[in-house]
Design a protein around this motif. Structure first.
Motif, PDB file in Angstrom:
ATOM      1  N   ILE A 371       0.840  -1.201   0.000  1.00 52.91           N
ATOM      2  CA  ILE A 371       0.000   0.000   0.000  1.00 52.91           C
ATOM      3  C   ILE A 371       0.876   1.254   0.000  1.00 52.91           C
ATOM      4  O   ILE A 371       0.595   2.223  -0.705  1.00 52.91           O
ATOM      5  CB  ILE A 371      -0.971   0.000   1.196  1.00 52.91           C
ATOM      6  N   LEU A 372       1.950   1.217   0.771  1.00 55.99           N
ATOM      7  CA  LEU A 372       2.873   2.354   0.764  1.00 55.99           C
ATOM      8  C   LEU A 372       3.507   2.518  -0.620  1.00 55.99           C
ATOM      9  O   LEU A 372       3.735   3.645  -1.081  1.00 55.99           O
ATOM     10  CB  LEU A 372       3.948   2.168   1.839  1.00 55.99           C
ATOM     11  N   ASN A 373       3.779   1.403  -1.298  1.00 56.56           N
ATOM     12  CA  ASN A 373       4.257   1.481  -2.682  1.00 56.56           C
ATOM     13  C   ASN A 373       3.219   2.167  -3.564  1.00 56.56           C
ATOM     14  O   ASN A 373       3.538   3.055  -4.358  1.00 56.56           O
ATOM     15  CB  ASN A 373       4.546   0.078  -3.230  1.00 56.56           C
ATOM     16  N   TYR A 374       1.964   1.736  -3.408  1.00 56.57           N
ATOM     17  CA  TYR A 374       0.882   2.305  -4.224  1.00 56.57           C
ATOM     18  C   TYR A 374       0.787   3.817  -4.014  1.00 56.57           C
ATOM     19  O   TYR A 374       0.721   4.596  -4.973  1.00 56.57           O
ATOM     20  CB  TYR A 374      -0.448   1.636  -3.855  1.00 56.57           C
ATOM     21  N   VAL A 375       0.788   4.225  -2.749  1.00 55.66           N
ATOM     22  CA  VAL A 375       0.639   5.654  -2.444  1.00 55.66           C
ATOM     23  C   VAL A 375       1.856   6.440  -2.934  1.00 55.66           C
ATOM     24  O   VAL A 375       1.724   7.537  -3.492  1.00 55.66           O
ATOM     25  CB  VAL A 375       0.411   5.865  -0.933  1.00 55.66           C
ATOM     26  N   SER A 376       3.054   5.884  -2.748  1.00 58.23           N
ATOM     27  CA  SER A 376       4.254   6.616  -3.182  1.00 58.23           C
ATOM     28  C   SER A 376       4.284   6.754  -4.706  1.00 58.23           C
ATOM     29  O   SER A 376       4.673   7.793  -5.232  1.00 58.23           O
ATOM     30  CB  SER A 376       5.525   5.934  -2.670  1.00 58.23           C
ATOM     31  N   HIS A 377       3.805   5.726  -5.426  1.00 59.35           N
ATOM     32  CA  HIS A 377       3.813   5.796  -6.892  1.00 59.35           C
ATOM     33  C   HIS A 377       2.625   6.593  -7.430  1.00 59.35           C
ATOM     34  O   HIS A 377       2.790   7.533  -8.221  1.00 59.35           O
ATOM     35  CB  HIS A 377       3.776   4.394  -7.501  1.00 59.35           C
ATOM     36  N   GLN A 378       1.419   6.188  -6.994  1.00 59.99           N
ATOM     37  CA  GLN A 378       0.197   6.738  -7.578  1.00 59.99           C
ATOM     38  C   GLN A 378      -0.144   8.124  -7.033  1.00 59.99           C
ATOM     39  O   GLN A 378      -0.581   8.993  -7.780  1.00 59.99           O
ATOM     40  CB  GLN A 378      -0.985   5.786  -7.321  1.00 59.99           C
ATOM     41  N   SER A 379       0.035   8.316  -5.737  1.00 62.86           N
ATOM     42  CA  SER A 379      -0.364   9.587  -5.129  1.00 62.86           C
ATOM     43  C   SER A 379       0.751  10.630  -5.183  1.00 62.86           C
ATOM     44  O   SER A 379       0.496  11.809  -5.424  1.00 62.86           O
ATOM     45  CB  SER A 379      -0.779   9.373  -3.668  1.00 62.86           C
ATOM     46  N   LEU A 380       1.979  10.164  -4.948  1.00 63.41           N
ATOM     47  CA  LEU A 380       3.088  11.112  -4.857  1.00 63.41           C
ATOM     48  C   LEU A 380       3.936  11.184  -6.119  1.00 63.41           C
ATOM     49  O   LEU A 380       4.774  12.078  -6.248  1.00 63.41           O
ATOM     50  CB  LEU A 380       3.992  10.732  -3.666  1.00 63.41           C
ATOM     51  N   GLY A 381       3.730  10.241  -7.034  1.00 60.25           N
ATOM     52  CA  GLY A 381       4.467  10.292  -8.298  1.00 60.25           C
ATOM     53  C   GLY A 381       5.931   9.920  -8.186  1.00 60.25           C
ATOM     54  O   GLY A 381       6.726  10.287  -9.058  1.00 60.25           O
ATOM     55  N   LEU A 382       6.288   9.188  -7.126  1.00 53.31           N
ATOM     56  CA  LEU A 382       7.686   8.785  -6.970  1.00 53.31           C
ATOM     57  C   LEU A 382       7.992   7.583  -7.881  1.00 53.31           C
ATOM     58  O   LEU A 382       7.087   6.814  -8.220  1.00 53.31           O
ATOM     59  CB  LEU A 382       7.947   8.409  -5.503  1.00 53.31           C
ATOM     60  N   PRO A 383       9.256   7.418  -8.275  1.00 57.26           N
ATOM     61  CA  PRO A 383       9.583   6.307  -9.193  1.00 57.26           C
ATOM     62  C   PRO A 383       9.469   4.944  -8.501  1.00 57.26           C
ATOM     63  O   PRO A 383       9.592   4.846  -7.283  1.00 57.26           O
ATOM     64  CB  PRO A 383      11.038   6.599  -9.586  1.00 57.26           C
ATOM     65  N   LYS A 384       9.255   3.926  -9.325  1.00 59.55           N
ATOM     66  CA  LYS A 384       9.144   2.560  -8.801  1.00 59.55           C
ATOM     67  C   LYS A 384      10.513   1.941  -8.594  1.00 59.55           C
ATOM     68  O   LYS A 384      11.473   2.254  -9.297  1.00 59.55           O
ATOM     69  CB  LYS A 384       8.349   1.693  -9.794  1.00 59.55           C
ATOM     70  N   SER A 385      10.571   1.040  -7.616  1.00 61.28           N
ATOM     71  CA  SER A 385      11.803   0.296  -7.377  1.00 61.28           C
ATOM     72  C   SER A 385      11.713  -1.102  -7.976  1.00 61.28           C
ATOM     73  O   SER A 385      12.651  -1.891  -7.847  1.00 61.28           O
ATOM     74  CB  SER A 385      12.061   0.183  -5.872  1.00 61.28           C
ATOM     75  N   TYR A 386      10.582  -1.400  -8.619  1.00 66.84           N
ATOM     76  CA  TYR A 386      10.390  -2.757  -9.165  1.00 66.84           C
ATOM     77  C   TYR A 386       9.638  -2.683 -10.467  1.00 66.84           C
ATOM     78  O   TYR A 386       9.065  -1.653 -10.801  1.00 66.84           O
ATOM     79  CB  TYR A 386       9.647  -3.652  -8.154  1.00 66.84           C
TER      80      TYR A 386
END
Length: 386
Positions: A371-386
Protein backbone atom coordinates in the motif's frame (compact mmCIF):
# COMPACT_ATOMS: atom_id res chain seq x y z
CA UNK A 1 -18.51 6.07 18.08
CA UNK A 2 -19.82 9.23 16.47
CA UNK A 3 -22.22 8.88 13.54
CA UNK A 4 -23.10 12.53 12.86
CA UNK A 5 -21.74 12.36 9.31
CA UNK A 6 -24.05 9.50 8.39
CA UNK A 7 -27.59 9.66 7.06
CA UNK A 8 -30.52 8.63 9.22
CA UNK A 9 -30.79 5.47 7.12
CA UNK A 10 -27.15 4.62 7.79
CA UNK A 11 -27.57 5.26 11.51
CA UNK A 12 -30.66 3.04 11.58
CA UNK A 13 -28.81 0.28 9.70
CA UNK A 14 -25.87 0.56 12.10
CA UNK A 15 -28.15 0.28 15.14
CA UNK A 16 -30.09 -2.68 13.71
CA UNK A 17 -26.94 -4.62 12.81
CA UNK A 18 -25.40 -3.83 16.20
CA UNK A 19 -28.48 -5.34 17.85
CA UNK A 20 -28.13 -8.47 15.72
CA UNK A 21 -24.44 -8.74 16.53
CA UNK A 22 -25.14 -8.37 20.22
CA UNK A 23 -27.47 -11.38 20.12
CA UNK A 24 -24.58 -13.53 18.89
CA UNK A 25 -21.37 -11.88 20.07
CA UNK A 26 -17.89 -13.17 20.76
CA UNK A 27 -19.02 -16.23 22.73
CA UNK A 28 -20.97 -17.48 19.73
CA UNK A 29 -17.96 -17.10 17.42
CA UNK A 30 -15.65 -18.74 19.95
CA UNK A 31 -17.95 -21.77 20.22
CA UNK A 32 -18.19 -22.02 16.43
CA UNK A 33 -14.39 -22.04 16.13
CA UNK A 34 -14.05 -24.59 18.93
CA UNK A 35 -16.47 -26.94 17.18
CA UNK A 36 -14.75 -26.49 13.81
CA UNK A 37 -18.06 -25.27 12.41
CA UNK A 38 -19.20 -22.24 10.42
CA UNK A 39 -21.37 -19.33 11.69
CA UNK A 40 -24.36 -20.49 9.63
CA UNK A 41 -26.99 -19.23 12.07
CA UNK A 42 -25.65 -15.68 12.02
CA UNK A 43 -25.04 -15.79 8.26
CA UNK A 44 -28.60 -17.01 7.65
CA UNK A 45 -30.21 -14.44 9.94
CA UNK A 46 -28.13 -11.57 8.52
CA UNK A 47 -29.17 -12.70 5.03
CA UNK A 48 -32.84 -12.95 5.97
CA UNK A 49 -32.74 -9.39 7.29
CA UNK A 50 -31.28 -8.21 3.96
CA UNK A 51 -27.85 -7.29 5.32
CA UNK A 52 -25.64 -9.62 3.27
CA UNK A 53 -26.88 -8.42 -0.10
CA UNK A 54 -27.40 -4.78 0.78
CA UNK A 55 -24.91 -3.75 -1.93
CA UNK A 56 -26.36 -5.91 -4.73
CA UNK A 57 -28.94 -4.76 -7.34
CA UNK A 58 -32.57 -4.75 -6.28
CA UNK A 59 -33.67 -6.54 -9.45
CA UNK A 60 -31.70 -9.59 -8.27
CA UNK A 61 -32.94 -9.51 -4.69
CA UNK A 62 -30.33 -7.20 -3.22
CA UNK A 63 -30.75 -3.97 -1.30
CA UNK A 64 -29.74 -1.72 -4.17
CA UNK A 65 -27.28 0.18 -2.00
CA UNK A 66 -23.48 0.04 -2.00
CA UNK A 67 -20.23 -0.41 -0.17
CA UNK A 68 -21.15 2.35 2.28
CA UNK A 69 -23.95 0.15 3.61
CA UNK A 70 -22.17 -3.21 3.35
CA UNK A 71 -19.15 -1.86 5.27
CA UNK A 72 -21.47 -0.68 8.05
CA UNK A 73 -22.86 -4.22 8.35
CA UNK A 74 -19.44 -5.84 8.69
CA UNK A 75 -18.07 -3.16 11.01
CA UNK A 76 -20.98 -3.47 13.43
CA UNK A 77 -20.91 -7.27 13.44
CA UNK A 78 -17.18 -7.04 14.17
CA UNK A 79 -17.69 -4.50 16.92
CA UNK A 80 -20.06 -7.00 18.54
CA UNK A 81 -17.36 -9.68 18.37
CA UNK A 82 -18.95 -11.69 15.57
CA UNK A 83 -17.58 -10.60 12.19
CA UNK A 84 -18.38 -12.56 9.02
CA UNK A 85 -15.20 -12.75 6.96
CA UNK A 86 -17.00 -14.25 3.96
CA UNK A 87 -18.84 -10.93 3.57
CA UNK A 88 -15.54 -9.53 2.29
CA UNK A 89 -15.42 -12.20 -0.39
CA UNK A 90 -18.89 -13.29 -1.41
CA UNK A 91 -21.10 -10.18 -1.71
CA UNK A 92 -18.32 -7.56 -1.80
CA UNK A 93 -15.80 -8.96 -4.28
CA UNK A 94 -17.65 -11.64 -6.23
CA UNK A 95 -21.09 -10.03 -6.07
CA UNK A 96 -19.70 -6.69 -7.20
CA UNK A 97 -17.73 -8.16 -10.11
CA UNK A 98 -20.69 -10.20 -11.38
CA UNK A 99 -23.14 -7.31 -10.92
CA UNK A 100 -20.88 -4.94 -12.86
CA UNK A 101 -19.44 -7.21 -15.53
CA UNK A 102 -21.27 -10.53 -15.59
CA UNK A 103 -23.55 -11.66 -18.38
CA UNK A 104 -27.30 -11.60 -17.84
CA UNK A 105 -27.20 -15.37 -17.35
CA UNK A 106 -24.43 -15.10 -14.73
CA UNK A 107 -26.34 -12.40 -12.89
CA UNK A 108 -29.52 -14.50 -12.84
CA UNK A 109 -27.61 -17.59 -11.72
CA UNK A 110 -25.57 -16.03 -8.91
CA UNK A 111 -26.79 -12.67 -7.66
CA UNK A 112 -30.09 -13.74 -6.03
CA UNK A 113 -28.28 -16.46 -4.07
CA UNK A 114 -25.39 -14.20 -3.10
CA UNK A 115 -27.94 -11.63 -1.94
CA UNK A 116 -30.04 -13.98 0.20
CA UNK A 117 -27.03 -15.93 1.51
CA UNK A 118 -28.09 -19.25 0.00
CA UNK A 119 -25.05 -19.17 -2.30
CA UNK A 120 -21.50 -18.18 -1.41
CA UNK A 121 -18.50 -17.62 -3.63
CA UNK A 122 -14.81 -17.63 -2.71
CA UNK A 123 -12.10 -15.60 -4.44
CA UNK A 124 -8.72 -16.94 -5.56
CA UNK A 125 -5.97 -14.57 -6.65
CA UNK A 126 -2.88 -15.18 -4.44
CA UNK A 127 -0.38 -17.78 -5.62
CA UNK A 128 2.45 -19.54 -3.76
CA UNK A 129 5.20 -18.01 -5.93
CA UNK A 130 3.58 -14.67 -6.76
CA UNK A 131 2.62 -13.21 -3.38
CA UNK A 132 1.74 -9.55 -3.85
CA UNK A 133 3.01 -9.51 -7.45
CA UNK A 134 -0.15 -10.11 -9.47
CA UNK A 135 1.93 -9.83 -12.66
CA UNK A 136 3.56 -13.15 -11.75
CA UNK A 137 0.28 -15.05 -11.64
CA UNK A 138 0.91 -18.33 -13.45
CA UNK A 139 -2.60 -19.80 -13.40
CA UNK A 140 -3.40 -19.92 -17.10
CA UNK A 141 -6.56 -20.42 -19.10
CA UNK A 142 -6.45 -21.68 -22.67
CA UNK A 143 -9.24 -22.21 -25.13
CA UNK A 144 -10.03 -25.73 -26.27
CA UNK A 145 -12.90 -25.55 -28.73
CA UNK A 146 -15.89 -24.14 -26.85
CA UNK A 147 -14.27 -24.73 -23.45
CA UNK A 148 -11.67 -23.13 -21.22
CA UNK A 149 -8.96 -25.22 -19.56
CA UNK A 150 -7.48 -23.81 -16.32
CA UNK A 151 -4.16 -24.91 -14.85
CA UNK A 152 -2.40 -23.51 -11.81
CA UNK A 153 -2.32 -23.08 -8.04
CA UNK A 154 -3.79 -20.65 -5.52
CA UNK A 155 -3.11 -20.21 -1.82
CA UNK A 156 -4.79 -18.57 1.20
CA UNK A 157 -8.27 -18.82 -0.30
CA UNK A 158 -10.94 -18.40 2.39
CA UNK A 159 -14.02 -20.55 2.70
CA UNK A 160 -13.62 -22.85 -0.32
CA UNK A 161 -15.15 -25.72 1.68
CA UNK A 162 -18.46 -23.89 2.02
CA UNK A 163 -18.41 -21.87 -1.20
CA UNK A 164 -20.52 -23.07 -4.12
CA UNK A 165 -17.88 -21.75 -6.50
CA UNK A 166 -14.63 -19.81 -6.51
CA UNK A 167 -13.93 -16.77 -8.65
CA UNK A 168 -10.45 -17.55 -9.96
CA UNK A 169 -8.07 -14.98 -11.41
CA UNK A 170 -6.25 -16.61 -14.33
CA UNK A 171 -4.41 -15.32 -17.34
CA UNK A 172 -5.17 -15.82 -21.01
CA UNK A 173 -2.94 -15.20 -23.99
CA UNK A 174 -3.72 -12.16 -26.09
CA UNK A 175 -3.91 -13.42 -29.67
CA UNK A 176 -2.52 -10.14 -31.01
CA UNK A 177 0.45 -9.56 -28.72
CA UNK A 178 1.01 -13.00 -27.22
CA UNK A 179 1.12 -11.41 -23.76
CA UNK A 180 -0.80 -12.82 -20.85
CA UNK A 181 -3.69 -10.76 -19.47
CA UNK A 182 -5.84 -11.33 -16.38
CA UNK A 183 -9.31 -12.85 -16.65
CA UNK A 184 -11.84 -14.04 -14.08
CA UNK A 185 -13.50 -17.45 -14.15
CA UNK A 186 -16.27 -18.99 -12.06
CA UNK A 187 -15.13 -22.46 -11.00
CA UNK A 188 -17.78 -24.69 -9.35
CA UNK A 189 -16.64 -26.40 -6.16
CA UNK A 190 -17.07 -29.93 -7.56
CA UNK A 191 -15.44 -29.26 -10.96
CA UNK A 192 -13.19 -32.22 -11.95
CA UNK A 193 -9.54 -31.37 -11.39
CA UNK A 194 -10.34 -28.64 -8.85
CA UNK A 195 -8.59 -29.81 -5.68
CA UNK A 196 -8.32 -28.13 -2.29
CA UNK A 197 -6.25 -28.79 0.81
CA UNK A 198 -6.71 -26.97 4.10
CA UNK A 199 -3.81 -24.88 5.42
CA UNK A 200 -3.07 -25.38 9.11
CA UNK A 201 -3.34 -21.84 10.51
CA UNK A 202 -2.54 -20.41 13.93
CA UNK A 203 -5.45 -18.08 13.29
CA UNK A 204 -8.57 -18.93 15.27
CA UNK A 205 -11.41 -18.19 12.87
CA UNK A 206 -14.40 -20.14 11.59
CA UNK A 207 -13.34 -19.50 7.99
CA UNK A 208 -10.76 -22.04 6.88
CA UNK A 209 -7.88 -21.25 4.51
CA UNK A 210 -7.07 -23.43 1.52
CA UNK A 211 -4.48 -24.12 -1.12
CA UNK A 212 -6.03 -24.91 -4.49
CA UNK A 213 -4.73 -26.94 -7.40
CA UNK A 214 -6.37 -26.56 -10.80
CA UNK A 215 -5.33 -29.58 -12.83
CA UNK A 216 -6.70 -29.05 -16.35
CA UNK A 217 -10.06 -27.88 -15.01
CA UNK A 218 -12.48 -27.75 -17.95
CA UNK A 219 -15.05 -24.99 -17.89
CA UNK A 220 -17.77 -23.99 -20.34
CA UNK A 221 -17.34 -20.78 -22.37
CA UNK A 222 -19.75 -18.93 -20.07
CA UNK A 223 -17.50 -19.49 -17.03
CA UNK A 224 -15.58 -16.40 -18.12
CA UNK A 225 -16.90 -13.30 -16.35
CA UNK A 226 -17.53 -10.38 -18.67
CA UNK A 227 -15.25 -9.32 -21.49
CA UNK A 228 -11.94 -11.10 -21.99
CA UNK A 229 -10.30 -7.76 -22.82
CA UNK A 230 -11.56 -5.98 -19.68
CA UNK A 231 -9.95 -8.35 -17.18
CA UNK A 232 -7.81 -5.77 -15.40
CA UNK A 233 -10.71 -3.35 -15.00
CA UNK A 234 -12.91 -6.15 -13.65
CA UNK A 235 -10.21 -7.29 -11.27
CA UNK A 236 -9.77 -3.86 -9.72
CA UNK A 237 -13.54 -3.44 -9.52
CA UNK A 238 -13.41 -6.33 -7.05
CA UNK A 239 -10.23 -5.34 -5.23
CA UNK A 240 -11.43 -1.89 -4.14
CA UNK A 241 -14.45 -3.35 -2.29
CA UNK A 242 -12.12 -5.95 -0.80
CA UNK A 243 -9.94 -3.23 0.70
CA UNK A 244 -12.94 -1.25 1.97
CA UNK A 245 -14.39 -4.34 3.62
CA UNK A 246 -11.04 -5.36 5.10
CA UNK A 247 -10.94 -1.90 6.66
CA UNK A 248 -14.43 -2.49 8.08
CA UNK A 249 -13.27 -5.84 9.43
CA UNK A 250 -10.27 -4.23 11.17
CA UNK A 251 -12.22 -1.29 12.55
CA UNK A 252 -14.90 -3.59 13.94
CA UNK A 253 -12.32 -5.81 15.62
CA UNK A 254 -10.49 -2.81 17.04
CA UNK A 255 -13.71 -1.37 18.42
CA UNK A 256 -14.60 -4.69 20.06
CA UNK A 257 -11.19 -4.95 21.77
CA UNK A 258 -11.25 -1.30 22.83
CA UNK A 259 -14.75 -1.69 24.25
CA UNK A 260 -13.67 -4.62 26.40
CA UNK A 261 -10.62 -2.70 27.63
CA UNK A 262 -12.60 0.43 28.50
CA UNK A 263 -15.18 -1.63 30.38
CA UNK A 264 -12.38 -3.32 32.35
CA UNK A 265 -10.53 -0.05 33.04
CA UNK A 266 -13.70 1.50 34.48
CA UNK A 267 -14.28 -1.30 36.97
CA UNK A 268 -10.85 -2.80 37.76
CA UNK A 269 -9.58 -1.32 41.02
CA UNK A 270 -6.25 -2.12 42.67
CA UNK A 271 -5.64 1.25 44.36
CA UNK A 272 -8.04 3.98 45.39
CA UNK A 273 -9.41 4.68 41.88
CA UNK A 274 -10.26 2.39 38.95
CA UNK A 275 -7.20 1.83 36.74
CA UNK A 276 -8.85 3.88 33.96
CA UNK A 277 -8.27 7.00 36.05
CA UNK A 278 -4.54 6.66 35.47
CA UNK A 279 -3.28 8.45 32.38
CA UNK A 280 -0.86 5.62 31.55
CA UNK A 281 -3.98 3.49 31.00
CA UNK A 282 -6.40 6.13 29.76
CA UNK A 283 -4.27 7.95 27.18
CA UNK A 284 -3.28 4.91 25.07
CA UNK A 285 -6.95 3.86 24.97
CA UNK A 286 -7.92 7.37 23.90
CA UNK A 287 -5.28 7.25 21.16
CA UNK A 288 -6.60 3.91 19.97
CA UNK A 289 -10.10 5.39 19.79
CA UNK A 290 -8.87 8.38 17.78
CA UNK A 291 -7.01 6.18 15.30
CA UNK A 292 -10.04 3.93 14.78
CA UNK A 293 -12.21 7.00 14.17
CA UNK A 294 -9.74 8.36 11.62
CA UNK A 295 -9.58 5.01 9.83
CA UNK A 296 -13.34 4.89 9.69
CA UNK A 297 -13.49 8.35 8.09
CA UNK A 298 -11.16 7.21 5.30
CA UNK A 299 -13.20 4.03 4.89
CA UNK A 300 -16.37 6.10 4.54
CA UNK A 301 -14.65 8.29 1.96
CA UNK A 302 -13.50 5.24 -0.01
CA UNK A 303 -16.96 3.68 0.07
CA UNK A 304 -18.60 6.90 -1.03
CA UNK A 305 -16.19 7.36 -3.94
CA UNK A 306 -16.69 3.77 -5.01
CA UNK A 307 -20.48 4.02 -4.81
CA UNK A 308 -20.31 7.24 -6.85
CA UNK A 309 -18.46 5.41 -9.62
CA UNK A 310 -15.07 7.03 -9.08
CA UNK A 311 -12.89 3.93 -9.38
CA UNK A 312 -9.60 5.83 -9.49
CA UNK A 313 -10.40 7.97 -6.46
CA UNK A 314 -11.76 4.94 -4.62
CA UNK A 315 -8.57 3.01 -5.35
CA UNK A 316 -6.42 5.52 -3.52
CA UNK A 317 -8.85 5.96 -0.62
CA UNK A 318 -9.53 2.23 -0.26
CA UNK A 319 -5.82 1.49 0.03
CA UNK A 320 -5.38 4.27 2.58
CA UNK A 321 -8.42 3.07 4.55
CA UNK A 322 -7.15 -0.49 4.62
CA UNK A 323 -3.72 0.69 5.77
CA UNK A 324 -5.12 2.96 8.48
CA UNK A 325 -7.58 0.35 9.73
CA UNK A 326 -4.93 -2.36 9.91
CA UNK A 327 -2.63 -0.18 11.97
CA UNK A 328 -5.45 1.04 14.22
CA UNK A 329 -6.76 -2.48 14.74
CA UNK A 330 -3.39 -3.94 15.76
CA UNK A 331 -2.73 -1.06 18.16
CA UNK A 332 -6.21 -1.25 19.71
CA UNK A 333 -5.95 -5.00 20.29
CA UNK A 334 -2.44 -4.70 21.70
CA UNK A 335 -3.48 -1.93 24.07
CA UNK A 336 -6.61 -3.80 25.11
CA UNK A 337 -4.62 -6.91 26.03
CA UNK A 338 -2.07 -4.79 27.87
CA UNK A 339 -4.82 -2.99 29.80
CA UNK A 340 -6.15 -6.29 31.11
CA UNK A 341 -2.69 -7.58 31.97
CA UNK A 342 -2.78 -11.34 32.61
CA UNK A 343 -6.54 -11.36 32.12
CA UNK A 344 -5.95 -10.18 28.55
CA UNK A 345 -4.51 -13.59 27.73
CA UNK A 346 -7.26 -15.69 29.33
CA UNK A 347 -9.99 -17.46 27.39
CA UNK A 348 -12.55 -15.84 29.68
CA UNK A 349 -11.92 -12.37 28.27
CA UNK A 350 -11.40 -13.54 24.69
CA UNK A 351 -8.80 -10.96 23.67
CA UNK A 352 -5.68 -13.09 23.38
CA UNK A 353 -6.81 -14.76 20.13
CA UNK A 354 -7.29 -11.32 18.58
CA UNK A 355 -3.53 -10.71 18.74
CA UNK A 356 -3.14 -13.11 15.82
CA UNK A 357 -6.40 -12.15 14.14
CA UNK A 358 -5.58 -8.45 14.14
CA UNK A 359 -2.44 -9.09 12.09
CA UNK A 360 -4.65 -10.19 9.21
CA UNK A 361 -5.75 -6.59 8.69
CA UNK A 362 -2.09 -5.63 8.16
CA UNK A 363 -1.20 -8.56 5.90
CA UNK A 364 -4.27 -9.34 3.80
CA UNK A 365 -5.41 -8.85 1.12
CA UNK A 366 -2.31 -6.76 0.49
CA UNK A 367 0.54 -5.91 2.83
CA UNK A 368 0.98 -2.43 4.25
CA UNK A 369 4.28 -2.18 2.35
CA UNK A 370 2.50 -2.69 -0.98
CA UNK A 371 0.00 0.00 0.00
CA UNK A 372 2.87 2.35 0.76
CA UNK A 373 4.26 1.48 -2.68
CA UNK A 374 0.88 2.30 -4.22
CA UNK A 375 0.64 5.65 -2.44
CA UNK A 376 4.25 6.62 -3.18
CA UNK A 377 3.81 5.80 -6.89
CA UNK A 378 0.20 6.74 -7.58
CA UNK A 379 -0.36 9.59 -5.13
CA UNK A 380 3.09 11.11 -4.86
CA UNK A 381 4.47 10.29 -8.30
CA UNK A 382 7.69 8.79 -6.97
CA UNK A 383 9.58 6.31 -9.19
CA UNK A 384 9.14 2.56 -8.80
CA UNK A 385 11.80 0.30 -7.38
CA UNK A 386 10.39 -2.76 -9.16
Amino acid sequence: MSTVLETEEHQALRAAVAALGKRYGRDYMTSVVREGAHPRELWTEAAKLGYLGVNLPEEYGGGGSGMSELSIVLEELGAAGSPLLMMVVSPAICGTVIARFGTDAQKRQWLPGLADGSLTMAFGITEPDAGSNSHRITTTARRDGEEWVLTGRKVFVSGVDIADATLIVGRTEDARSGRLKPCLFIVPREAPGFQRSQIDMELQAPEKQFELVLDDVRLPADALVGDEDAGLLQLFAGLNPERIMTAAFGIGMGRYALGRAVEYAKTRQVWKEPIGAHQAIAHPLAQAHIELELARLMMQKAARLYDDGDDAGAGEAANMAKYAAGEACVKAVDQAVHTLGGNGLTREYGLGSLITASRVARIAPVSREMILNYVSHQSLGLPKSY
